[in-house]
Design an enzyme around this catalytic site. Structure first.
Site, PDB file in Angstrom:
ATOM      1  N   CYS A  31       0.865  -1.261   0.133  1.00 17.55           N
ATOM      2  CA  CYS A  31      -0.016   0.113  -0.019  1.00 17.55           C
ATOM      3  C   CYS A  31       0.771   1.368  -0.047  1.00 17.55           C
ATOM      4  O   CYS A  31       2.133   1.041  -0.108  1.00 17.55           O
ATOM      5  CB  CYS A  31      -1.070  -0.180   0.972  1.00 17.55           C
ATOM      6  SG  CYS A  31      -0.523   0.165   2.748  1.00 17.55           S
ATOM      7  N   CYS A  68       4.427   1.718   1.585  1.00 17.88           N
ATOM      8  CA  CYS A  68       5.591   1.339   1.065  1.00 17.88           C
ATOM      9  C   CYS A  68       6.184   2.123   0.490  1.00 17.88           C
ATOM     10  O   CYS A  68       7.354   2.624   0.379  1.00 17.88           O
ATOM     11  CB  CYS A  68       5.297  -0.075   0.320  1.00 17.88           C
ATOM     12  SG  CYS A  68       4.369  -1.376   1.363  1.00 17.88           S
ATOM     13  N   ASP A 120      -2.058  33.997 -26.287  1.00 14.48           N
ATOM     14  CA  ASP A 120      -1.011  34.637 -27.047  1.00 14.48           C
ATOM     15  C   ASP A 120      -1.404  34.560 -28.439  1.00 14.48           C
ATOM     16  O   ASP A 120      -2.338  33.707 -28.963  1.00 14.48           O
ATOM     17  CB  ASP A 120       0.314  33.615 -26.836  1.00 14.48           C
ATOM     18  CG  ASP A 120       1.449  34.512 -27.587  1.00 14.48           C
ATOM     19  OD1 ASP A 120       1.516  35.660 -27.717  1.00 14.48           O
ATOM     20  OD2 ASP A 120       2.349  33.527 -28.112  1.00 14.48           O
TER      21      ASP A 120
HETATM   22  P1  ADP Z   1       3.529  37.510 -29.420  1.00 16.30           P
HETATM   23  O1  ADP Z   1       2.420  37.788 -28.338  1.00 16.30           O
HETATM   24  O2  ADP Z   1       2.967  38.223 -30.666  1.00 16.30           O
HETATM   25  O3  ADP Z   1       3.745  36.316 -29.565  1.00 16.30           O
HETATM   26  P2  ADP Z   1       6.214  38.176 -28.797  1.00 16.30           P
HETATM   27  O4  ADP Z   1       6.397  38.598 -27.296  1.00 16.30           O
HETATM   28  O5  ADP Z   1       6.505  36.959 -29.336  1.00 16.30           O
HETATM   29  O6  ADP Z   1       4.875  38.343 -29.219  1.00 16.30           O
HETATM   30  O7  ADP Z   1       7.192  39.507 -29.304  1.00 16.30           O
HETATM   31  C1  ADP Z   1       6.545  40.626 -29.456  1.00 16.30           C
HETATM   32  C2  ADP Z   1       7.337  41.538 -30.267  1.00 16.30           C
HETATM   33  O8  ADP Z   1       8.563  41.752 -30.088  1.00 16.30           O
HETATM   34  C3  ADP Z   1       7.020  41.168 -31.633  1.00 16.30           C
HETATM   35  O9  ADP Z   1       5.617  41.698 -32.397  1.00 16.30           O
HETATM   36  C4  ADP Z   1       8.135  41.742 -32.415  1.00 16.30           C
HETATM   37  O10 ADP Z   1       7.895  43.165 -32.723  1.00 16.30           O
HETATM   38  C5  ADP Z   1       9.135  41.679 -31.199  1.00 16.30           C
HETATM   39  N1  ADP Z   1      10.210  40.502 -31.620  1.00 16.30           N
HETATM   40  C6  ADP Z   1      10.198  39.497 -30.605  1.00 16.30           C
HETATM   41  N2  ADP Z   1      11.233  38.437 -31.193  1.00 16.30           N
HETATM   42  C7  ADP Z   1      11.707  39.288 -32.350  1.00 16.30           C
HETATM   43  C8  ADP Z   1      12.404  38.688 -33.292  1.00 16.30           C
HETATM   44  N3  ADP Z   1      13.102  37.363 -33.217  1.00 16.30           N
HETATM   45  N4  ADP Z   1      12.556  39.436 -34.477  1.00 16.30           N
HETATM   46  C9  ADP Z   1      12.054  40.368 -34.626  1.00 16.30           C
HETATM   47  N5  ADP Z   1      11.172  41.030 -33.654  1.00 16.30           N
HETATM   48  C10 ADP Z   1      10.950  40.329 -32.552  1.00 16.30           C
HETATM   49 MG    MG Z   2       4.997  34.717 -28.644  1.00 13.27          MG
END
Ligand code: ADP
Ligand code: MG
Length: 748
Positions: free
Chosen positions: A19, A22, A439
């Site tokens: 049980c 253990c 998201d």
């Molecule tokens: P989401 O909610 O759209 O997934 P993220 O947090 O992934 O948003 O990204 C937010 C913003 O940051 C994007 O809209 C972009 O403007 C910028 N961003 C994030 N990562 C990158 C990347 N690797 N290259 C270019 N822009 C980026």
């Molecule tokens: Mg994202």
């Protein structure tokens, strides 16, 4: 080295646990070993999961330790050890029942209703009864003593202690009677076989042992049935693999295959490795891995995963990951960890069960004294029978089984549908949610944005902007990075090699090129880095965003060189999933790092009213915390990659599988199918599961609340108490099996 201690994990099947006490004992002993970081042992699934520092410990020490405690050790996927254990249990049950029969037969003469049954002289013979009872008590019952002893040695008490104590009392008492008085017609004169001073209790001890064995056997059988489903992943692992070596095809053991090996998979066979198709046109059935029921087309360049099935022509696959590293193995491991973990309900139950057995021992002693001194002064047999009944009614086995068995079943069912529960407590969190934050990119949308237009600043060409942007995005896993690299490739641009590639989640990326320092990202990045020459690009951004597109800006040495517009489509299932979540009673919010324009456009299409745009990852985290402060249960669904902190902070964090397998590393629940539809199903499943756990606990407590007083009142013979105890575990397992059916109906 990075200074961190290396950690290895070990998965084992455990045999011989009677049980949950253990399981707790093994856990405690392992945790005390030097070099062992964590040990979780599940009685319900008969498994252990241990993390240890491989420098200090090797797996054999750990196995030896468990064996030294008196338990068996096997490979986790190997059910044959469990089957062998079950066969032994069945044999003990049958022998015990057969040997108990003559004892029961003798009992017939004590009951009016059974007076028609002829009772031959020999079955009533005290010496015959003594011999049969001794065989049962010391032969078949030996494991009870062994387990009780090792439990007592570890200063715990479990079911075996109660059974061993109770049956020994009955057995020794009869023993004493036979030697003191020789054979006596056990109370036949009084019509009740336990009333006379010369009564024998051999039937009692034997029948109790048979009843307990019957209960354990039924429990083990139903549990095995319930657990079979959870083992489906282990069955998807190949033993032998056909590989091309030195130009010819050879079949080698799975452990022999290396990264880079070319593997051949014929029609109908399981794909044995994670890799890339290099030859053949086919379709794969990925349903067992991700729950996706449609066949997925595969051609050269496609990714394939171990555990999926090739349905068309022979495929040639270049191995990228084998063995424990495959997605299949990682899911399997996560599932087993979750199944061995404890929910917060279970932790409370554990605290209660720890004091339960000692309290019940005390209750039995008090029962004896009350009977012997107050209710029926001087009648030792009456007092001991009542105390014995209390002992046998008091086992908390059903209590220990109540929540883990439901958890094991639910986690297994969900995993088969591409919903991997990584954190047992999230199941409880999922059952009481108010708000879910979604998201945008990769969660509501396809997450495969494409470059739709480029507006270069004066003096620049679209190709020049794209080329530098692609260089800076060289290492990023963000969907936007993939889009930019893909567009550069499609246009046949030569991308310069960049150095010092950096990424700021929620902002963008930067890198050093021969031309200078490049930055690519959203408006926030541009503002934060104080770029110049932004005016034109920002106007362009406003226009494009109002059309629902996302715009990234690029700069060379702090001067804006252009804007890149990206479009992303809603997933076909998203609107339906949002409706389903609302039907489950949740408020649905969109929380995105993207600008207000694209966010609003996506929200409208998906049917979401509340929008929080321009949120940095910390912003999402704060939003979750503030909602939680208002007393709300908050869920978050994100891509598991840059949303990891928010996913962890939520009461239930759902990580969506995208192109990367980051989903498995973040959040509490990984959704292997790229659709939000799984969340509504997971929520329903969690509610059913938590309800089932509570029902089980109710059964277990009710049973003890009712039977123990009845037994103490002397209204129950010990064998009845023993049988009822066995039955309570069977009830709990039976109810958990009912959950299995409910889950199938609600998920399909
Ligand atoms: P989401 O909610 O759209 O997934 P993220 O947090 O992934 O948003 O990204 C937010 C913003 O940051 C994007 O809209 C972009 O403007 C910028 N961003 C994030 N990562 C990158 C990347 N690797 N290259 C270019 N822009 C980026
Ligand atoms: Mg994202």
């Amino acid at each position: 080295m990075n200074g961190q201690t290396e950690v290895a994990s070990l998965d084992l099947g455990i045999q011989g646990m009677s049980c949950t006490a253990c399981a707790a004992r093994i856990e405690k002993a392992l945790a005390k070993m030097a070099g062992v970081q964590d040990a979780a042992v599940s009685y319900a699934s008969r498994k252990a999961w241990i993390t240890y520092e491989p420098g200090d410990r090797n797996p054999n020490d750990i196995k030896d330790k468990i064996r030294a405690l008196g338990f068996g050790v096997s490979e986790p996927g190997d059910r044959s050890a469990d089957l062998a254990e079950m066969r032994t249990l069945r044999l003990r049950l049958i022998l015990s029942a057969v040997l108990s029969l003559p004892l029961l037969w003798a009992m017939a003469s004590h009951y009016e209703a059974l007076s028609a049954v002829p009772v031959p002289e020999w079955v009533s013979n005290g010496w015959v009864q003594l011999s049969l009872a001794t065989l049962i008590q010391l032969g078949i019952g030996l494991p009870f003593y062994q387990n009780a002893w090792s439990a007592l040695r570890a200063k715990t008490a479990n079911m075996d202690v109660l059974v061993a104590l109770g049956t020994s009392a009955a057995y020794l008492y009869s023993h004493y009677m036979v030697f003191a008085h020789g054979w006596s017609p056990a109370g036949a004169a009084n019509g009740s076989h336990h009333a006379g001073t010369a009564s024998l209790y051999f039937d009692t001890s034997a029948v109790v042992i048979t009843a307990v064995l019957l209960g354990k056997y039924m429990e083990a059988r139903s549990a095995a049935r319930a657990l079979r489903e959870g083992d489906s992943f282990a069955k998807l692992k190949a033993d032998e693999i056909s590989v091309v070596r030195d130009g010819s095809v050879r079949t080698v053991p799975a452990s022999n295959v290396r990264d880079g090996d070319i593997v051949l998979v014929a029609t109908g066979e399981l794909i044995p490795v994670d890799g890339i198709v290099t030859g053949g046109q086919s379709e794969a059935d990925e349903s067992l891995l991700t729950g996706e029921s449609r066949a997925v087309p595969k051609q050269p360049g496609s990714r394939v995963w171990a555990g999926t099935r090739n349905q068309g022509d022979t495929l040639r696959i270049r191995t990228e990951t084998t063995g424990e590293g495959t997605l299949l193995s990682r899911i399997d491991l996560l599932l087993r960890q979750a199944q061995a973990a404890k929910t917060s309900i279970q932790r409370k139950v554990d605290r209660i069960s720890a004091v339960f057995v000692p309290v019940m021992l005390l209750a039995a002693a008090v029962t004896f004294l009350l009977w012997y001194l107050v209710f029926d002064p001087g009648n030792a047999s009456r007092a001991s029978l009542s105390a014995l009944a209390v002992l046998l009614a008091a086992c908390p086995c059903a209590l220990g089984l109540a929540t883990p068995i439901s958890l094991v079943i639910a986690a297994g069912k969900l995993a088969r549908r591409g919903i991997v529960i990584k954190d047992a407590s999230a199941l409880e969190g999922m059952a009481r949610l108010d708000v879910i934050l979604l998201d945008k990119t990769g969660t509501l949308t396809e997450g495969k944005p494409c470059v739709s237009a480029i507006q270069p600043s004066p003096g620049w060409s679209a190709a020049a902007v794209l080329r530098l942007a692609a260089a800076a995005e060289g290492a990023s896993q963000h969907p936007y990075a993939f889009a930019i690299r893909e567009d550069a490739r499609r246009r046949g641009l030569v991308v310069p090699t960049a150095e010092n590639l950096l990424e700021w989640p929620g902002y963008g990326v930067s890198a050093e090129c021969p031309e200078g320092r490049i930055e690519v990202g959203g408006k926030q990045l541009a503002a934060q880095q104080n770029w110049s020459g932004l005016k034109r690009a920002l106007d362009y951004t406003a226009i494009r965003e109002s059309q629902g597109e996302t715009v990234l800006l690029a700069a060379l040495d702090g001067v804006c060189i252009g804007a890149i517009a990206l479009g992303d489509r809603l997933k076909p299932s998203s609107a339906q999933a949002v409706q389903a979540l609302k039907r489950e009673g949740l408020e649905v919010w969109l929380a995105t790092g993207d600008g207000a324009g694209p966010a609003a456009a996506v929200a409208k299409e998906a049917g979401i009213q509340r929008v929080e745009a321009g949120m940095l990852p910390e912003g999402k985290l704060q939003l979750i915390r503030s909602l939680q402060k208002q007393g709300k249960g908050v869920a978050m669904a994100g891509d598991g990659w840059n949303d990891a902190p928010a996913l962890a902070a939520a009461d239930a964090g759902f990580a969506m599988a995208g192109g990367t397998d980051a989903a498995l590393d973040a959040g509490h629940v990984a959704l292997l199918r790229p659709s939000l539809l799984g969340i509504a199903g997971a929520l329903r499943a969690s509610r059913l599961t938590v309800r089932n756990m509570k029902q089980n606990l109710g059964f277990a407590f009710m049973y003890n609340l009712v039977i123990v007083p009845v037994a103490a009142a002397g209204l129950m013979e010990p064998w009845m108490a023993g049988a009822a105890m066995a039955l309570s575990s069977v009830t709990v397992v039976g109810n958990a099996l009912r959950l299995s059916g409910q889950l199938s109906r609600s998920l399909d």
